[in-house]
Design a protein around this motif. Structure first.
Motif, PDB file in Angstrom:
ATOM      1  N   LEU A  84       0.823  -1.216   0.000  1.00 61.04           N
ATOM      2  CA  LEU A  84       0.000   0.000   0.000  1.00 61.04           C
ATOM      3  C   LEU A  84       0.853   1.260   0.000  1.00 61.04           C
ATOM      4  N   GLY A  85       2.057   1.199   0.594  1.00 66.34           N
ATOM      5  CA  GLY A  85       2.942   2.358   0.572  1.00 66.34           C
ATOM      6  C   GLY A  85       3.346   2.741  -0.832  1.00 66.34           C
ATOM      7  N   LEU A  86       3.500   1.747  -1.706  1.00 65.40           N
ATOM      8  CA  LEU A  86       3.777   2.014  -3.120  1.00 65.40           C
ATOM      9  C   LEU A  86       2.530   2.526  -3.818  1.00 65.40           C
ATOM     10  N   SER A  87       1.404   1.856  -3.605  1.00 59.18           N
ATOM     11  CA  SER A  87       0.168   2.235  -4.291  1.00 59.18           C
ATOM     12  C   SER A  87      -0.307   3.636  -3.893  1.00 59.18           C
ATOM     13  N   LEU A  88      -0.191   3.973  -2.606  1.00 58.26           N
ATOM     14  CA  LEU A  88      -0.628   5.298  -2.164  1.00 58.26           C
ATOM     15  C   LEU A  88       0.247   6.399  -2.736  1.00 58.26           C
ATOM     16  N   PHE A  89       1.545   6.161  -2.830  1.00 57.59           N
ATOM     17  CA  PHE A  89       2.435   7.156  -3.430  1.00 57.59           C
ATOM     18  C   PHE A  89       2.069   7.374  -4.895  1.00 57.59           C
ATOM     19  N   ILE A  90       1.891   6.267  -5.642  1.00 57.10           N
ATOM     20  CA  ILE A  90       1.536   6.390  -7.058  1.00 57.10           C
ATOM     21  C   ILE A  90       0.172   7.059  -7.201  1.00 57.10           C
ATOM     22  N   GLY A  91      -0.765   6.691  -6.314  1.00 55.70           N
ATOM     23  CA  GLY A  91      -2.054   7.353  -6.345  1.00 55.70           C
ATOM     24  C   GLY A  91      -1.936   8.850  -6.124  1.00 55.70           C
ATOM     25  N   GLY A  92      -1.079   9.252  -5.191  1.00 51.04           N
ATOM     26  CA  GLY A  92      -0.843  10.672  -4.974  1.00 51.04           C
ATOM     27  C   GLY A  92      -0.295  11.361  -6.207  1.00 51.04           C
ATOM     28  N   LEU A  93       0.616  10.685  -6.919  1.00 54.87           N
ATOM     29  CA  LEU A  93       1.155  11.249  -8.159  1.00 54.87           C
ATOM     30  C   LEU A  93       0.060  11.457  -9.201  1.00 54.87           C
ATOM     31  N   GLY A  94      -0.968  10.602  -9.161  1.00 55.56           N
ATOM     32  CA  GLY A  94      -2.047  10.733 -10.125  1.00 55.56           C
ATOM     33  C   GLY A  94      -3.136  11.690  -9.697  1.00 55.56           C
ATOM     34  N   TRP A  95      -3.444  11.712  -8.409  1.00 55.21           N
ATOM     35  CA  TRP A  95      -4.536  12.573  -7.926  1.00 55.21           C
ATOM     36  C   TRP A  95      -4.098  14.024  -7.757  1.00 55.21           C
ATOM     37  N   GLY A  96      -2.841  14.243  -7.422  1.00 51.18           N
ATOM     38  CA  GLY A  96      -2.351  15.608  -7.236  1.00 51.18           C
ATOM     39  C   GLY A  96      -2.524  16.502  -8.450  1.00 51.18           C
ATOM     40  N   PRO A  97      -2.230  16.005  -9.675  1.00 50.61           N
ATOM     41  CA  PRO A  97      -2.381  16.872 -10.850  1.00 50.61           C
ATOM     42  C   PRO A  97      -3.792  17.359 -11.112  1.00 50.61           C
ATOM     43  N   LEU A  98      -4.794  16.678 -10.573  1.00 50.41           N
ATOM     44  CA  LEU A  98      -6.164  17.158 -10.769  1.00 50.41           C
ATOM     45  C   LEU A  98      -6.349  18.540 -10.157  1.00 50.41           C
ATOM     46  N   LEU A  99      -5.563  18.863  -9.143  1.00 49.48           N
ATOM     47  CA  LEU A  99      -5.594  20.191  -8.536  1.00 49.48           C
ATOM     48  C   LEU A  99      -4.441  21.049  -9.036  1.00 49.48           C
ATOM     49  N   LEU A 100      -3.224  20.488  -9.051  1.00 50.79           N
ATOM     50  CA  LEU A 100      -2.044  21.281  -9.363  1.00 50.79           C
ATOM     51  C   LEU A 100      -1.993  21.715 -10.825  1.00 50.79           C
ATOM     52  N   SER A 101      -2.382  20.832 -11.747  1.00 51.97           N
ATOM     53  CA  SER A 101      -2.297  21.172 -13.170  1.00 51.97           C
ATOM     54  C   SER A 101      -3.199  22.335 -13.553  1.00 51.97           C
ATOM     55  N   PRO A 102      -4.508  22.278 -13.238  1.00 56.22           N
ATOM     56  CA  PRO A 102      -5.341  23.424 -13.599  1.00 56.22           C
ATOM     57  C   PRO A 102      -4.957  24.703 -12.870  1.00 56.22           C
ATOM     58  N   PRO A 400      -2.729  22.953 -26.532  1.00 54.95           N
ATOM     59  CA  PRO A 400      -1.596  23.790 -26.114  1.00 54.95           C
ATOM     60  C   PRO A 400      -1.881  24.665 -24.907  1.00 54.95           C
ATOM     61  N   VAL A 401      -3.049  25.272 -24.853  1.00 58.25           N
ATOM     62  CA  VAL A 401      -3.366  26.150 -23.739  1.00 58.25           C
ATOM     63  C   VAL A 401      -3.662  25.348 -22.477  1.00 58.25           C
ATOM     64  N   TYR A 402      -4.214  24.161 -22.680  1.00 57.38           N
ATOM     65  CA  TYR A 402      -4.593  23.306 -21.561  1.00 57.38           C
ATOM     66  C   TYR A 402      -3.640  22.122 -21.436  1.00 57.38           C
ATOM     67  N   ALA A 403      -2.370  22.350 -21.776  1.00 54.99           N
ATOM     68  CA  ALA A 403      -1.395  21.258 -21.760  1.00 54.99           C
ATOM     69  C   ALA A 403      -1.261  20.652 -20.372  1.00 54.99           C
ATOM     70  N   ALA A 404      -1.215  21.494 -19.334  1.00 53.83           N
ATOM     71  CA  ALA A 404      -1.077  20.967 -17.975  1.00 53.83           C
ATOM     72  C   ALA A 404      -2.299  20.147 -17.581  1.00 53.83           C
ATOM     73  N   SER A 405      -3.498  20.594 -17.994  1.00 52.38           N
ATOM     74  CA  SER A 405      -4.706  19.826 -17.687  1.00 52.38           C
ATOM     75  C   SER A 405      -4.716  18.504 -18.437  1.00 52.38           C
ATOM     76  N   ALA A 406      -4.282  18.516 -19.705  1.00 52.24           N
ATOM     77  CA  ALA A 406      -4.230  17.279 -20.482  1.00 52.24           C
ATOM     78  C   ALA A 406      -3.235  16.305 -19.875  1.00 52.24           C
ATOM     79  N   LEU A 407      -2.057  16.807 -19.503  1.00 48.63           N
ATOM     80  CA  LEU A 407      -1.063  15.947 -18.866  1.00 48.63           C
ATOM     81  C   LEU A 407      -1.526  15.527 -17.473  1.00 48.63           C
ATOM     82  N   GLY A 408      -2.268  16.398 -16.806  1.00 46.29           N
ATOM     83  CA  GLY A 408      -2.829  16.041 -15.503  1.00 46.29           C
ATOM     84  C   GLY A 408      -3.851  14.924 -15.626  1.00 46.29           C
ATOM     85  N   ALA A 409      -4.700  14.994 -16.656  1.00 46.55           N
ATOM     86  CA  ALA A 409      -5.661  13.922 -16.902  1.00 46.55           C
ATOM     87  C   ALA A 409      -4.933  12.616 -17.190  1.00 46.55           C
TER      88      ALA A 409
END
Length: 472
Positions: A84-102, A400-409
């Motif tokens: 779970l320590g691995l899965s939670l870290f990877i999950g954080g890497l995926g869930w964080g961009p939903l806020l940070l990217s936009p 191009p304008v929403y590159a961070a959102s696309a990469l975040g998705a």
């Protein structure tokens, strides 16, 4: 596109170098604030800092698998709980961009780096000094969330600095950094944890990330064009709080809109997700395969990832020669400015994934020398980089304008898959056996392999109906 979207500070890639909200434009001659005008040397310094930090963060994700044995013994927990320590870290890497990217598409890239990277360093401390598994799991999740900026926003930063005709190779180098880091982690962790306490893994990461944090905060400037131009606009007019908050809210749900409303984005994200899920599932299976078939220890099983890493590096080194092949693949119906011209690497890389997996599956047996399955894993590594290079660059170019959102998705989708795969990897290999478990992964990659070709051939037609993609 809605009226509000047209009047937001976000605008198309071709327009953003000429004008912004309120009519403020980059100077026709050399404007020192325009990221496109940075010197080539400074661009590469910025990119290498971004890539090395991304490498550090993804090493942090995968190096953890080498600590399982010691953590299970010290914290008296099961393998599933340790995983779970691995899965939670990877999950954080995926869930964080939903806020940070936009948010980076509103406030800019640099404020995100200034907050997230110091937090990443801080959250590594409880990982290093944890005395129970609960502390470790919570700290791993928080560390993953903080490090998420460098799996999405960092790629958009690279896109900010380069015009379309110069974007390919810089994006390829950035693309290689998170995935080589994921493969390098078990190699480094195997060496550390074979001869020292698991805590030294985190001490080393703490030192490395602290250095990266200082360098990034000192030398990586703001690069997002609309934010830089908006600063110029503020000299001419005052923005209201209501306008700003409406734009923030639109930014926050944009990654979900891209996944729901954009079939190109969704399917390329699913391909990326399956590929990364397979890589992270390998982190547990390599020890099973090489430990049982070849009787290797921890550090030897870690070094088995050298094949994947070598394949990834080979994909980057061979790029100048491969570009000639890519050009020949592009039909006359695709113009020089169309994002679809970015997809030939993914078209080639997707079948390599399948070939590499089948090769690995049926050669990792006692009667075959260990180097043969590692060659198969190298083909998988080469295919990974080619797929991600095509997908990442396409997303940056198409949105191009929403590159961070696309990469975040993309980061959300692939990290969610990657977080789940290690949890069922060990039982799957026990139930199906080494050959058929890996073959199942190969069949998954085979199902998704046609999508890069489909969007390469028909993407231009699909983009004409898009709300977010460039429609040229």
């Amino acid at each position: 596109m809605s009226h509000d979207e047209h009047n937001s500070p976000m605008m198309t890639h071709d327009r953003r170098s000429r004008q912004s909200e309120g009519g403020v434009r980059w100077a026709e001659d050399d404007d020192g604030e325009n990221p496109h005008r940075l010197s080539p040397q400074r661009k590469w310094v910025i990119e290498l800092l971004i890539c090395s930090t991304t490498l550090c963060i993804t090493v942090t994700s995968s190096l953890y698998v080498s600590t399982f044995r010691q953590i299970m013994a010290e914290f008296h927990c099961s393998r599933t709980v340790a995983t779970l320590g691995l899965s939670l870290f990877i999950g954080g890497l995926g869930w964080g961009p939903l806020l940070l990217s936009p948010l980076s598409e509103f406030y800019g890239r640099r404020p995100i780096f200034r907050i997230s990277l110091p937090l990443f360093v801080i959250f590594l401390v409880p990982c290093a000094v944890a005395h129970n598994v609960g502390t470790m799991l919570v700290a791993r999740l928080l560390t993953g969330l903080a490090g998420a900026a460098f799996t999405s926003v960092a790629g958009a930063t690279v896109g900010d600095m380069y015009t379309k005709d110069r974007l390919h190779f810089p994006m390829l180098v950035y693309t290689a950094s998170p995935f080589t880091g994921s493969s390098f982690g078990p190699m480094l962790g195997g060496l550390i944890n074979s001869f020292a306490s698991w805590r030294w893994s985190f001490y080393c990461l703490l030192i490395w990330s602290s250095v990266q944090c200082l360098l990034v905060l000192c030398f990586v400037p703001e690069t997002y064009h609309p934010v830089l131009l908006r600063r110029k606009a503020r000299r001419l007019r005052k923005e209201t709080g209501d306008e700003r908050w409406k734009t923030v809210l639109r930014s926050l749900y944009r990654p979900f809109m891209l996944l729901v409303l954009e079939p190109m984005c969704l399917n390329l994200c699913l391909l990326s997700a399956i590929v990364l899920g397979i890589q992270y599932l390998f982190f547990g299976s390599f020890k099973i395969i090489f430990g049982t078939v070849y009787d290797w220890g921890l550090w030897q099983s870690g070094l088995a990832f050298a094949g994947i890493t070598a394949g990834m590096i080979a994909a980057v080194v061979a790029d100048p020669w491969c570009r000639r092949l890519y050009v020949r693949m592009i039909p006359s119906s695709i113009d020089a400015t169309d994002p679809e011209r970015r997809l030939p690497p993914a078209v080639i890389g997707a079948p390599l994934l399948t070939v590499g997996l089948f090769w690995f599956a049926w050669t990792a047996i006692p009667s075959v020398h260990w180097s043969v399955p590692i060659i198969g894993s190298a083909l998988f590594g080469t295919g990974m980089i080619l797929v991600y290079a095509g997908v990442f660059t396409f997303l940056v170019d198409a949105y191009p304008v929403y590159a961070a959102s696309a990469l975040g998705a993309n980061s959300f989708t692939r990290s969610t898959f990657a977080a789940a795969f290690p949890l069922f990897g060990f039982p799957m290999y026990q139930a199906l056996g080494n050959q058929w478990a890996t073959s199942l992964l190969a069949f998954l990659s085979l199902i998704m392999a046609p999508f890069p070709y489909i969007f390469f051939k028909y993407g231009k037609r699909i983009r004409r109906k898009s709300r977010f993609a460039t429609r040229k």
